[in-house]
Design a protein around this motif. Structure first.
Motif: not given
Lengths: 332, 332
Positions: B13, B15, B19, B37-39, B42-43, B317-320, B327-329
């Motif tokens: 987590t 993030v 960043e 599922n580790a947010p 995706y960053f 945060v959401v991932s498919s 997809l969205q953050s």
């Protein structure tokens, strides 16, 4: 266009909720908290430090702020203030201020698990088998209705404080010694689901919902979840909303056990996981603002992308102790 | 300009850390985790799912990714991978890849509290009085060096799992029954401070630091803190850094008790509260990139705004699930 002015109480760390309202056009967001170290305070338009809700002047102070800020609606986001406001709805409705939560009988279901169990029983709604005393449990066990293991927890309380999984009668009797207001529940091991729904403030109709399966819990909060189909759970939820007369944003928890959906908890406020619903396209703050503007909300299409993985992570914000002004946020 | 390619392991987590690197020019950020599922995955620019660090192929897999992504440096951000990498530094240095953590003897101080206590004792560094056995504790107590209450905890472990405050000998003996590898420490009640510092990878010099007083802890993490002056703590920290040969980002915890600064914990990696330092103007990711580019960092000015209130809140945060694409953050 006229401004809609909303007062959000005890904002704490609920920054996302404040941001969602702030993103709506023609909305003024006023935030309060007992502590100036509550990060969400600094994401609205105006903020006030308030006494704790246990302070006898609390409601007077809320009314003062409503007057000063020309407030149209008050949103409580913790159970205690939801209960207090729902009980005192009249003091606000006199001044044409809406309380954005359910009536007091419904809010009571959210903090006393005995009331929820009785309510579900009386209304033929599926819930976890619950016993309010050792003797009730013993009777049911002799009748073959329940057996060990069971879960023992306080009737009033949240999180996992004072929760015990118990495997036999000796242990059960030991756990209950010197404790009052405990309940005994069937031990349910199935997957857990959280529903974020909105019930129109005017009509009481269930106008939107979002269902997530909980994948990872930490300290009573859902850290990871997955969006799942609402269809299997819709009719039970509709029944619940109608029979309990729920209003505004709600968060209902279910277990799925042996082919049955069991209601395990109702919160008559935005749940901690609501940001997952908004990230998937829901916008209950808009529905609230519609209601505050005197509009009824139509039933929405209940659609959202399925199998989305929803993840939480810590964001930081900094404020100056002296000025209490937000200096930096989301420093990247 | 050439790109600097950094591999961050087990991002989970974290993030913000990802960043901060991503915000630097000419830097490629490659992230790994055992779970999709580790947010934080995706960053970055690229992400890989990896086996757990306990998997025998773990290091080979890290080397493969280094080759594929032309990695210049590897940043571990959990203790276990920091230890494993520091022990295998040579396999990477052969390929001109830098490991961004301390040497193994220093990393060991971060996960075994007995080693930290012995190290501080041997180097005349102030720490919490620590006893490795009941008999040692009894001797010291008879000599009048310590008395109850004491704190009992596992020598290896983090968070507050299996931590006990103990007020007398009967209780202490009961707590220690059937347990091994426990330590007994003086009970220290003073305010707690966390220092985020950077030690140059080349020179080992303490080049920057940030000191925060912890105001609110939750689940072993600092949720609220206040920035405070570094001056009173600087000389102890300099001593520690030099004697322990610390390198890269570190997080050192202190108690202030009866006029004394006591070292209570060393983490040879970015601490969970590092984003507070960055929000106050620090930029250790830049110092890391400088080192990876072969530059030595000059000692910074050690300045930052004091009395800033630092607050955490949950972001989502959401991932498919299907595409594993973000997809969205920060939906606002």
């Amino acid at each position: 266009m006229d401004m809609t002015n909303i007062l959000i109480l005890t904002v704490g760390t609920r920054v996302k909720i404040v941001e969602y309202f702030k993103a709506l056009p023609h909305v003024k967001v006023v935030c309060t908290d007992a502590s100036l170290n509550a990060p969400a305070l600094y994401f609205g338009d105006v903020h006030y430090q308030m006494p704790r809700f246990t302070d006898p002047t609390y409601l007077d102070r809320v009314l003062e702020i409503c007057e000063a800020e020309d407030i149209d609606g008050i949103l409580p986001i913790i159970d205690t203030t939801a209960f207090m406001l729902s009980q005192n709805q009249q003091r606000f409705s006199q001044k044409n201020i809406k309380i954005i939560t359910s009536p007091p009988e419904a809010v009571a279901l959210s903090y006393d698990k005995r009331k929820l169990a009785r309510f579900c029983h009386d209304n033929q709604l599926p819930t976890i088998p619950t016993f309010e005393s050792l003797s009730d449990f013993k009777c049911a066990r002799e009748a073959g209705q329940i057996d060990f293991p069971v879960f023992v927890k306080p009737a009033i309380g949240s999180g996992s404080v004072d929760n015990y999984k118990v495997s036999d009668m000796t242990e059960l009797e030991a756990v209950l010694v010197d404790k009052t207001n405990m309940i005994i529940q069937a031990f349910v091991d199935g997957p857990e689901f959280g529903i974020d729904a909105y019930c129109d403030l005017e009509t009481g109709e269930l106008v939107d919902l979002f269902v997530k399966e909980k994948l990872l819990m930490r300290g009573g909060e859902t850290d990871k979840a997955r969006s799942v189909d609402q269809e299997p759970i819709l009719s039970i939820l509709r029944d619940l909303v109608r029979r309990a007369n729920l209003r505004g944003p709600i968060d209902v928890e279910f277990f799925y056990d042996h082919g049955q959906w069991l209601i395990s908890e109702i919160n008559t406020r935005f749940g901690g996981g609501y940001p997952f619903a908004q990230a998937c396209g829901k916008n209950y703050p808009q529905l609230i603002v519609n209601n505050l503007n005197g509009e009824r909300n139509q039933v929405q299409n209940f659609e959202y992308p399925l199998n989305m993985i929803l993840m939480k992570y810590p964001e930081v914000v900094v404020s100056s102790m002296d000025s209490n002004v937000l200096l930096q946020s989301k420093v990247g």
